[in-house]
Every structure is written in C-alpha cells, then in structure tokens.
Write a protein that holds these residues in place. Structure first.
Motif, PDB file in Angstrom:
ATOM      1  N   LEU A 228     -13.808   8.709  -4.570  1.00 61.63           N
ATOM      2  CA  LEU A 228     -14.865   7.795  -4.989  1.00 61.63           C
ATOM      3  C   LEU A 228     -16.099   8.580  -5.421  1.00 61.63           C
ATOM      4  O   LEU A 228     -16.238   9.765  -5.137  1.00 61.63           O
ATOM      5  CB  LEU A 228     -15.205   6.827  -3.854  1.00 61.63           C
ATOM      6  CG  LEU A 228     -14.031   5.947  -3.384  1.00 61.63           C
ATOM      7  CD1 LEU A 228     -14.442   5.110  -2.186  1.00 61.63           C
ATOM      8  CD2 LEU A 228     -13.540   5.051  -4.515  1.00 61.63           C
ATOM      9  N   ALA A 229     -17.014   7.883  -6.083  1.00 58.51           N
ATOM     10  CA  ALA A 229     -18.202   8.532  -6.633  1.00 58.51           C
ATOM     11  C   ALA A 229     -19.361   8.483  -5.639  1.00 58.51           C
ATOM     12  O   ALA A 229     -19.297   7.805  -4.607  1.00 58.51           O
ATOM     13  CB  ALA A 229     -18.607   7.837  -7.938  1.00 58.51           C
ATOM     14  N   VAL A 230     -20.440   9.192  -5.985  1.00 58.80           N
ATOM     15  CA  VAL A 230     -21.611   9.248  -5.116  1.00 58.80           C
ATOM     16  C   VAL A 230     -22.219   7.859  -4.920  1.00 58.80           C
ATOM     17  O   VAL A 230     -22.713   7.529  -3.832  1.00 58.80           O
ATOM     18  CB  VAL A 230     -22.657  10.230  -5.693  1.00 58.80           C
ATOM     19  CG1 VAL A 230     -23.950  10.180  -4.879  1.00 58.80           C
ATOM     20  CG2 VAL A 230     -22.107  11.651  -5.710  1.00 58.80           C
ATOM     21  N   LYS A 231     -22.174   7.011  -5.947  1.00 59.56           N
ATOM     22  CA  LYS A 231     -22.711   5.653  -5.804  1.00 59.56           C
ATOM     23  C   LYS A 231     -21.945   4.863  -4.757  1.00 59.56           C
ATOM     24  O   LYS A 231     -22.519   4.040  -4.035  1.00 59.56           O
ATOM     25  CB  LYS A 231     -22.680   4.927  -7.158  1.00 59.56           C
ATOM     26  CG  LYS A 231     -23.726   5.427  -8.139  1.00 59.56           C
ATOM     27  CD  LYS A 231     -23.769   4.558  -9.388  1.00 59.56           C
ATOM     28  CE  LYS A 231     -24.882   5.027 -10.325  1.00 59.56           C
ATOM     29  NZ  LYS A 231     -24.967   4.185 -11.548  1.00 59.56           N
ATOM     30  N   GLN A 232     -20.646   5.099  -4.647  1.00 62.23           N
ATOM     31  CA  GLN A 232     -19.858   4.423  -3.614  1.00 62.23           C
ATOM     32  C   GLN A 232     -20.228   4.955  -2.215  1.00 62.23           C
ATOM     33  O   GLN A 232     -20.218   4.204  -1.244  1.00 62.23           O
ATOM     34  CB  GLN A 232     -18.358   4.614  -3.858  1.00 62.23           C
ATOM     35  CG  GLN A 232     -17.750   3.640  -4.863  1.00 62.23           C
ATOM     36  CD  GLN A 232     -18.235   3.883  -6.276  1.00 62.23           C
ATOM     37  OE1 GLN A 232     -18.173   4.994  -6.752  1.00 62.23           O
ATOM     38  NE2 GLN A 232     -18.696   2.833  -6.935  1.00 62.23           N
ATOM     39  N   VAL A 233     -20.563   6.240  -2.129  1.00 61.49           N
ATOM     40  CA  VAL A 233     -21.068   6.795  -0.870  1.00 61.49           C
ATOM     41  C   VAL A 233     -22.329   6.051  -0.448  1.00 61.49           C
ATOM     42  O   VAL A 233     -22.494   5.640   0.713  1.00 61.49           O
ATOM     43  CB  VAL A 233     -21.359   8.306  -1.004  1.00 61.49           C
ATOM     44  CG1 VAL A 233     -22.025   8.839   0.268  1.00 61.49           C
ATOM     45  CG2 VAL A 233     -20.088   9.075  -1.297  1.00 61.49           C
ATOM     46  N   SER A 234     -23.234   5.863  -1.413  1.00 59.11           N
ATOM     47  CA  SER A 234     -24.485   5.161  -1.146  1.00 59.11           C
ATOM     48  C   SER A 234     -24.231   3.745  -0.651  1.00 59.11           C
ATOM     49  O   SER A 234     -24.826   3.295   0.330  1.00 59.11           O
ATOM     50  CB  SER A 234     -25.335   5.142  -2.422  1.00 59.11           C
ATOM     51  OG  SER A 234     -26.518   4.394  -2.236  1.00 59.11           O
ATOM     52  N   SER A 235     -23.323   3.021  -1.317  1.00 60.67           N
ATOM     53  CA  SER A 235     -23.025   1.638  -0.930  1.00 60.67           C
ATOM     54  C   SER A 235     -22.393   1.572   0.457  1.00 60.67           C
ATOM     55  O   SER A 235     -22.723   0.692   1.273  1.00 60.67           O
ATOM     56  CB  SER A 235     -22.090   1.002  -1.954  1.00 60.67           C
ATOM     57  OG  SER A 235     -22.680   0.988  -3.232  1.00 60.67           O
ATOM     58  N   PHE A 236     -21.484   2.492   0.753  1.00 58.39           N
ATOM     59  CA  PHE A 236     -20.796   2.509   2.040  1.00 58.39           C
ATOM     60  C   PHE A 236     -21.782   2.734   3.188  1.00 58.39           C
ATOM     61  O   PHE A 236     -21.786   1.996   4.185  1.00 58.39           O
ATOM     62  CB  PHE A 236     -19.735   3.612   2.023  1.00 58.39           C
ATOM     63  CG  PHE A 236     -18.945   3.735   3.294  1.00 58.39           C
ATOM     64  CD1 PHE A 236     -17.848   2.920   3.528  1.00 58.39           C
ATOM     65  CD2 PHE A 236     -19.293   4.672   4.250  1.00 58.39           C
ATOM     66  CE1 PHE A 236     -17.114   3.034   4.712  1.00 58.39           C
ATOM     67  CE2 PHE A 236     -18.568   4.797   5.426  1.00 58.39           C
ATOM     68  CZ  PHE A 236     -17.475   3.973   5.650  1.00 58.39           C
ATOM     69  N   LEU A 237     -22.644   3.735   3.052  1.00 59.62           N
ATOM     70  CA  LEU A 237     -23.604   4.035   4.101  1.00 59.62           C
ATOM     71  C   LEU A 237     -24.647   2.926   4.229  1.00 59.62           C
ATOM     72  O   LEU A 237     -25.103   2.608   5.331  1.00 59.62           O
ATOM     73  CB  LEU A 237     -24.278   5.378   3.827  1.00 59.62           C
ATOM     74  CG  LEU A 237     -23.372   6.608   3.927  1.00 59.62           C
ATOM     75  CD1 LEU A 237     -24.126   7.859   3.506  1.00 59.62           C
ATOM     76  CD2 LEU A 237     -22.836   6.768   5.342  1.00 59.62           C
ATOM     77  N   PHE A 238     -25.011   2.329   3.090  1.00 58.07           N
ATOM     78  CA  PHE A 238     -25.985   1.236   3.122  1.00 58.07           C
ATOM     79  C   PHE A 238     -25.428   0.047   3.905  1.00 58.07           C
ATOM     80  O   PHE A 238     -26.139  -0.588   4.689  1.00 58.07           O
ATOM     81  CB  PHE A 238     -26.329   0.807   1.689  1.00 58.07           C
ATOM     82  CG  PHE A 238     -27.309  -0.339   1.623  1.00 58.07           C
ATOM     83  CD1 PHE A 238     -28.641  -0.142   1.942  1.00 58.07           C
ATOM     84  CD2 PHE A 238     -26.896  -1.601   1.236  1.00 58.07           C
ATOM     85  CE1 PHE A 238     -29.550  -1.192   1.884  1.00 58.07           C
ATOM     86  CE2 PHE A 238     -27.796  -2.655   1.170  1.00 58.07           C
ATOM     87  CZ  PHE A 238     -29.117  -2.452   1.497  1.00 58.07           C
ATOM     88  N   ALA A 239     -24.150  -0.251   3.732  1.00 55.56           N
ATOM     89  CA  ALA A 239     -23.523  -1.351   4.469  1.00 55.56           C
ATOM     90  C   ALA A 239     -23.567  -1.086   5.976  1.00 55.56           C
ATOM     91  O   ALA A 239     -23.807  -1.996   6.779  1.00 55.56           O
ATOM     92  CB  ALA A 239     -22.078  -1.538   4.010  1.00 55.56           C
ATOM     93  N   ALA A 240     -23.339   0.164   6.362  1.00 59.88           N
ATOM     94  CA  ALA A 240     -23.400   0.516   7.784  1.00 59.88           C
ATOM     95  C   ALA A 240     -24.809   0.323   8.336  1.00 59.88           C
ATOM     96  O   ALA A 240     -24.993  -0.153   9.472  1.00 59.88           O
ATOM     97  CB  ALA A 240     -22.945   1.963   7.978  1.00 59.88           C
ATOM     98  N   MET A 241     -25.819   0.673   7.548  1.00 55.93           N
ATOM     99  CA  MET A 241     -27.207   0.502   7.984  1.00 55.93           C
ATOM    100  C   MET A 241     -27.563  -0.966   8.129  1.00 55.93           C
ATOM    101  O   MET A 241     -28.309  -1.352   9.032  1.00 55.93           O
ATOM    102  CB  MET A 241     -28.153   1.186   6.997  1.00 55.93           C
ATOM    103  CG  MET A 241     -28.007   2.690   6.919  1.00 55.93           C
ATOM    104  SD  MET A 241     -28.117   3.515   8.523  1.00 55.93           S
ATOM    105  CE  MET A 241     -29.753   3.020   9.047  1.00 55.93           C
ATOM    106  N   ILE A 242     -27.041  -1.815   7.246  1.00 53.38           N
ATOM    107  CA  ILE A 242     -27.323  -3.247   7.336  1.00 53.38           C
ATOM    108  C   ILE A 242     -26.778  -3.811   8.649  1.00 53.38           C
ATOM    109  O   ILE A 242     -27.424  -4.636   9.313  1.00 53.38           O
ATOM    110  CB  ILE A 242     -26.699  -4.003   6.138  1.00 53.38           C
ATOM    111  CG1 ILE A 242     -27.429  -3.636   4.843  1.00 53.38           C
ATOM    112  CG2 ILE A 242     -26.752  -5.508   6.361  1.00 53.38           C
ATOM    113  CD1 ILE A 242     -28.887  -4.023   4.836  1.00 53.38           C
ATOM    114  N   GLY A 243     -25.598  -3.352   9.060  1.00 51.80           N
ATOM    115  CA  GLY A 243     -25.045  -3.789  10.337  1.00 51.80           C
ATOM    116  C   GLY A 243     -25.965  -3.448  11.498  1.00 51.80           C
ATOM    117  O   GLY A 243     -26.209  -4.273  12.386  1.00 51.80           O
ATOM    118  N   GLY A 244     -26.486  -2.235  11.504  1.00 50.40           N
ATOM    119  CA  GLY A 244     -27.427  -1.834  12.548  1.00 50.40           C
ATOM    120  C   GLY A 244     -28.729  -2.603  12.478  1.00 50.40           C
ATOM    121  O   GLY A 244     -29.323  -2.957  13.504  1.00 50.40           O
TER     122      GLY A 244
END
Length: 261
Positions: A228-244
């Motif tokens: 996957l691309a760097v933008k997908q990295v950003s989206s994945f980590l952002f989703a984890a932060m939203i959960g927290g």
C-alpha cells in the motif's frame, strides 16, 4: 469549557508538541523502510526513542526542579528541534539511533512538564476530566500529524516541519499567565516504591506502553510491506487515533464516579 479556557496555553503547547512529534514518529518508519533498512533494525532504532523516554523519567525531573517548568519546556523544546533537524544532515543509522534517543528524552521531558503542571492545577473531583481534555488534545494533535503524512513531503521537509511545530509549542508556554507549579524537591526514582503505592497502574502502564508504542512505531512499516501507499498508512493510523479519541470522555466519567480501578 471553563477548564479548557483556563488551561488553554498548556493545551495549545501540547497540541503543537504532539503534532510535531507524531509527524516525525510516523514518518521515520516510512523513511527507513524506503531506505531498505531491515525490520529488526527499524525496531531497534524505534526502541532507542523509548530508551530516551526511560532516561527522561529518571533525569528530567532534576532539571525541572532546578530551573522551573517554563524554562525547562523551552530547553527541551529547543534541543528536540535541533535533534529533528539533524536527521536531515546524515543517513548514518548509528547517528539516527543517538538522535532518536535524544528526541525521546526531550519529548517525554516536555510531556512531563505539561502533565505535572496539569496535575498540579487539578483536584480529585475533576482530575480525570482534565486528563480527558488533555487526551482529546493529544489524540487530535497526533491525528493531525498523521494526516500530514499523506502530503508526501520529502525527508528534509518532514524534519523541518516537525521542528517548526515543536518550536511553535514553546510560544504559548513561554507567554502563559498560568502560575507555575511550586518546584518540588528532587527525589530518587524507586520502581519498587512506585509498585508498592500503585501496583495496578504500574503494570498496566508497562503493558499498554509495549502494545501502543509497538503499534504506532511499526504499523507504517507493516502497511508499506502490504504493497500500500503512504496515504494508506496515514488513513490506517488516523483510524486508530479516532478509536482512542472516542473512548476518552466516557472512560473518564466512569473513572471519576466509580474509582480508578
């Protein structure tokens, strides 16, 4: 809301600080992966950041006790910015390890200043609520730094932006009208003594640190290895932060009403 306004300078400083560090932390794994560095070595380099954090727990309070919270924040912030910019001057992994140790020391020393200040301004009946505001700002700032990962900046600009954000954190703290906490006497750090006072909190913090820090330092590498691309990295980590982010308020209400356990 009155609490947020009263402690606005502290929360503003934390906002810029965490955004700058998360920008650097999430980008460093991407950069090292793109350089073809082995995963084990990436893990070791990331671990050096948290080795610096452990040293901060032992040493930083001595500096804070000697010169005060505001000046300590300025010193640690300036050294963090120097360390972040120095990454762009070398690709030596040995030097990167030393710089990341320095950044870990400074970053957690900055958090120590902010969190001890917040703790001093809070009381038993609202301590969890104030910490929830702090965590909301923390998660929002971390999410912002992660979203900036999607801009696709080159390494030099990543390090420069991180340094700029951390230096911006020094402005509201330096101009605050909030009274500084009284300087505590220097004390020796004793893990057995801390365990005797709050065994559950110490063990929980240890386990949470292993899981959370391991996740956020290596998740970007894992995502890139999936093609996957760097933008997908950003989206994945952002989703984890939203959960927290979403769990903070309810957890603090439960904590204040039924107890910390």
């Amino acid at each position: 809301m009155k609490t947020m306004t009263r402690l606005g300078s502290l929360f503003s400083g934390v906002l810029f600080l965490v955004a700058g560090n998360s920008r650097f932390l999430s980008s460093a794994g991407v950069k090292l992966s793109q350089m073809g560095v082995d995963n084990l070595l990436i893990g070791l380099l990331n671990a050096s950041f948290f080795t610096g954090a452990a040293l901060s727990a032992v040493l930083a309070h001595r500096i804070i006790s000697r010169i005060g919270h505001i000046r300590s924040f300025g010193v640690f912030g300036a050294v963090f910015a120097i360390g972040a910019l120095a990454h762009g001057m070398t690709e030596s992994l040995w030097l990167w390890g030393l710089l990341r140790l320095l950044l870990g020391f400074c970053y957690y020393s900055l958090l120590m200043v902010a969190e001890s200040w917040l703790s001093e301004r809070s009381e038993h009946h609202n301590r969890s609520r104030i910490l929830s505001y702090y965590n909301i700002v923390y998660y929002a700032a971390f999410s912002l730094g992660i979203l900036l990962l999607g801009l696709g900046l080159n390494a030099d600009r990543i390090f420069t932006l991180s340094a700029m954000l951390v230096m911006a954190a020094m402005v509201p703290i330096g101009m605050t009208r909030l009274p500084e906490p009284s300087l505590p006497p220097r004390q020796r750090i004793s893990i057995p003594r801390v365990f005797d006072i709050v065994p559950l909190a110490l063990v929980s913090s240890l386990l949470a640190g292993v899981m959370v820090n391991g996740f956020f330092t290596m998740a970007s590498v894992f995502i890139l290895q999936q093609g996957l691309a760097v933008k997908q990295v950003s989206s994945f980590l952002f989703a984890a932060m939203i959960g927290g982010f979403l769990i903070q308020w309810q957890m603090t209400r439960i904590s204040d009403s039924t107890g910390r356990r």
